[in-house]
Motif scaffolding. Sequence first.
Motif, mmCIF file in Angstrom:
data_model
loop_
_atom_site.group_PDB
_atom_site.id
_atom_site.type_symbol
_atom_site.label_atom_id
_atom_site.label_comp_id
_atom_site.label_asym_id
_atom_site.label_seq_id
_atom_site.Cartn_x
_atom_site.Cartn_y
_atom_site.Cartn_z
ATOM 1 N N ASP A 135 0.952 -1.173 0.067
ATOM 2 C CA ASP A 135 -0.132 0.085 -0.043
ATOM 3 C C ASP A 135 0.803 1.266 0.175
ATOM 4 O O ASP A 135 0.640 2.172 -0.605
ATOM 5 C CB ASP A 135 -0.914 0.084 1.252
ATOM 6 C CG ASP A 135 -1.773 -1.011 1.225
ATOM 7 O OD1 ASP A 135 -2.274 -1.398 0.030
ATOM 8 O OD2 ASP A 135 -2.601 -1.231 2.274
ATOM 9 N N SER A 170 5.180 8.480 -5.932
ATOM 10 C CA SER A 170 5.186 8.500 -7.255
ATOM 11 C C SER A 170 6.137 7.524 -7.859
ATOM 12 O O SER A 170 6.934 6.935 -7.397
ATOM 13 C CB SER A 170 5.655 10.123 -7.423
ATOM 14 O OG SER A 170 6.998 10.343 -7.167
ATOM 15 N N LYS A 174 1.514 4.386 -3.000
ATOM 16 C CA LYS A 174 1.357 5.872 -2.840
ATOM 17 C C LYS A 174 2.553 6.637 -3.312
ATOM 18 O O LYS A 174 2.365 8.020 -3.414
ATOM 19 C CB LYS A 174 0.881 6.133 -1.466
ATOM 20 C CG LYS A 174 -0.552 5.470 -1.051
ATOM 21 C CD LYS A 174 -0.888 5.690 0.459
ATOM 22 C CE LYS A 174 -2.208 5.453 0.673
ATOM 23 N NZ LYS A 174 -2.495 4.596 1.361
#
Length: 145
Positions: A12, A18, A16
């Motif tokens: 997770d 970039s 998130k």
Amino acid sequence: MELSNWFKGFEDGIAKLSEEQRETFFRECGRNCVQCGTLQVYKDLYEQAAGDLDRFFAIADEQPGVRCETVEKDAVYNLYFLECTCELHKRGYVSTPLLCECSRQSILHVLYCLWPGKTFRATICESILRGSKHCKMRISVLHNG
């Protein structure tokens, strides 16, 4: 706490980040991973090939679990891994295709270690974690220094 639960958070978390942040993160992971033995295998292939890229990929093609194609001499190669060798995936901890950035970064690290005067690009074309039967990376030589 189950270790697999921790890795769900890991997946997770990297989702998130970039693309640039994942590249930076996995550059360190990939470098560390290949330093633990795989880099020496590639160094041996480099020695056998006397530093010649075409010969290097031809010799790599003879290794178990690997397939290589020369697309354009001294410039573009396809590197295939016939199975995922990442222990995090093999042990069932991580299944996100984002993990493949680690492999891409490890290949770049190997190439830069062996040919420090050259600039390379590695592109993930297919991967087992994306549902393919094998992993395929396109290696391009961008600059011969």
